[in-house]
Design a protein around this motif. Structure first.
Motif, PDB file in Angstrom:
ATOM      1  N   GLY A 108      13.475  -6.388  30.918  1.00 56.82           N
ATOM      2  CA  GLY A 108      12.603  -6.432  32.081  1.00 56.82           C
ATOM      3  C   GLY A 108      11.251  -7.011  31.697  1.00 56.82           C
TER       4      GLY A 108
ATOM      5  N   GLY B 195      11.817  -5.316  35.973  1.00 58.58           N
ATOM      6  CA  GLY B 195      12.484  -4.276  35.209  1.00 58.58           C
ATOM      7  C   GLY B 195      11.547  -3.476  34.330  1.00 58.58           C
TER       8      GLY B 195
ATOM      9  N   TYR C 236      17.457   1.155  34.953  1.00 62.27           N
ATOM     10  CA  TYR C 236      17.548  -0.308  34.882  1.00 62.27           C
ATOM     11  C   TYR C 236      18.668  -0.746  33.951  1.00 62.27           C
ATOM     12  CZ  TYR C 236      13.429  -0.893  37.749  1.00 62.27           C
ATOM     13  OH  TYR C 236      12.561  -0.885  38.812  1.00 62.27           O
TER      14      TYR C 236
END
Length: 379
Positions: A315, A355, A361
């Motif tokens: 992320g 993210g 996630y």
């Protein structure tokens, strides 16, 4: 002749009319969002990360065998899209994997899990000696696992086994790997078991830090990642091969983890490219070593005969400084591998701009890794 032409024309027009009215069977795969709440409007926004193509679909409510769960469905081709955001009465989920293995998500808790049914995964707990202490390994098998069957199971070895199965493992849930595997096999994918090695408490950082050179963070010096790697290869893997109905070849053996577990999983795969078909390194802590150190380490390896598929994810949310820092190292790893002659077609990188660093996630992207690790025969 004129009558025949007229008849044929009428048939063609009739077919076109039915098609225009939606009377023909729509063979496009169906996406399903499950929710225990009665929603007024549920929509799905699909996208393809590579091309940027998008599709917005209003989902229709269908009957469910479970009276407490409502199913909302719509059609979208998983060959054209790989992520989806579900909006239920104005509340959005995070981006979720959408492919022909995982086409359903339960959004009831606000922390989506693959599938439409809540699972309570059961697993075997096996305890091994590890240095001067004990270490638990959790082994999950699908419900239809048959130790006497001629059908064998692939294996994914994973770090941080304590966070893989139980939904109360962290504040954002577990990895949901059992749910993902169950969905994959239900949709024609490889039968698979998960072997999760616990890495909790005091020793996690040292266990999951390979010693390949000078670290960038002093607190991670004296990593014992080689000891952990040897433990997986020389103790856990032989035990699994002996006691479970699994394939023992490279093609059906995989390894994955996140953060420190991501860098250690990557290291184990690079140390043993002849034993693993793929490695999933999610939010990996590659930044513990600079690029020169990585290139020097990788250049010592021979990948001419065996090069595991390397799946990288990270992320990049501005709300999470740790994940942003890890994203920098993740982005440069494909170049480091390329500099060492690693095959380009064996490296996949997926980034998620919003993210952050948690299990929700990693759960959302794990089915994407499965698609690369276990491609269908026709692909």
């Amino acid at each position: 002749m004129k009558r025949i032409f007229t008849a044929v024309l009428c048939v063609v027009l009739t077919v076109l009319l039915f098609a225009a009215c939606g009377k023909t069977d729509d063979k496009t795969p169906k996406f399903t969002a499950a929710d225990k709440a009665d929603r007024k409007e549920v929509t799905a926004a699909f996208k393809k990360t590579d091309s940027g193509d998008t599709l917005d679909v209003k989902l229709n409510r269908e009957k469910s065998s479970d009276e407490k769960t409502a199913l909302y469905t719509g059609n979208a081709d998983p060959a054209k899209f790989d992520r989806v955001i579900v909006t239920a009465d104005g509340t959005e989920t995070i981006e979720l994997t959408y492919n022909d293995y995982v086409r359903a998500w339960d959004i009831s808790s606000g922390k989506p899990y693959p599938g439409t049914q809540v699972m309570e995964p059961q697993y075997d707990r096996v305890t091994f000696d590890y240095e001067d202490r004990k270490k638990d390994v959790l082994i999950w098998k699908p419900e239809d696992y048959d130790p006497s069957s001629a059908d064998k199971y692939a294996v994914i070895y994973m770090t941080d086994g304590q966070n893989l199965f139980d939904r109360k493992a962290t504040s954002t849930g577990s990895w949901g790997v059992a749910e993902s595997i169950a969905e994959m096999t239900a949709n024609g994918g490889q039968k698979c078991i998960i072997v999760g090695v616990e890495n909790g408490a005091t020793w996690r950082d040292e266990e999951l830090t390979p010693d390949i050179g000078k670290v960038t963070e002093a607190s991670f010096e004296n990593g014992k990642g080689k000891y952990f790697s040897d433990f997986v290869m020389d103790t856990v893997m032989p035990y699994v091969n002996e006691h479970y109905n699994v394939y023992t070849d490279r093609e059906h053996t995989h390894i994955a983890g996140s953060s420190s577990g991501g860098i250690e999983s990557f290291y184990i795969a690079m140390e043993h490219p002849d034993r693993f078909a793929s490695v999933g390194a999610l939010s990996p802590a590659f930044l513990l070593y600079n690029d020169d150190t990585w290139v020097e380490y990788l250049n010592k390896k021979d990948f001419s005969k065996n090069a595991p598929l390397v799946y990288l994810y990270c992320g990049n949310s501005s709300a999470d400084q740790l994940e942003q820092a890890l994203c920098t190292g993740t982005k440069t790893m494909p170049n480091n591998l390329k500099a060492c002659g690693y095959p380009d077609d064996k490296v996949v990188i997926k980034l998620y701009e919003n993210g952050v660093h948690n299990e929700m996630y990693w759960r959302a992207v794990f089915p994407d890794y499965l698609k690369y690790a276990f491609p269908k025969a026709s692909e």
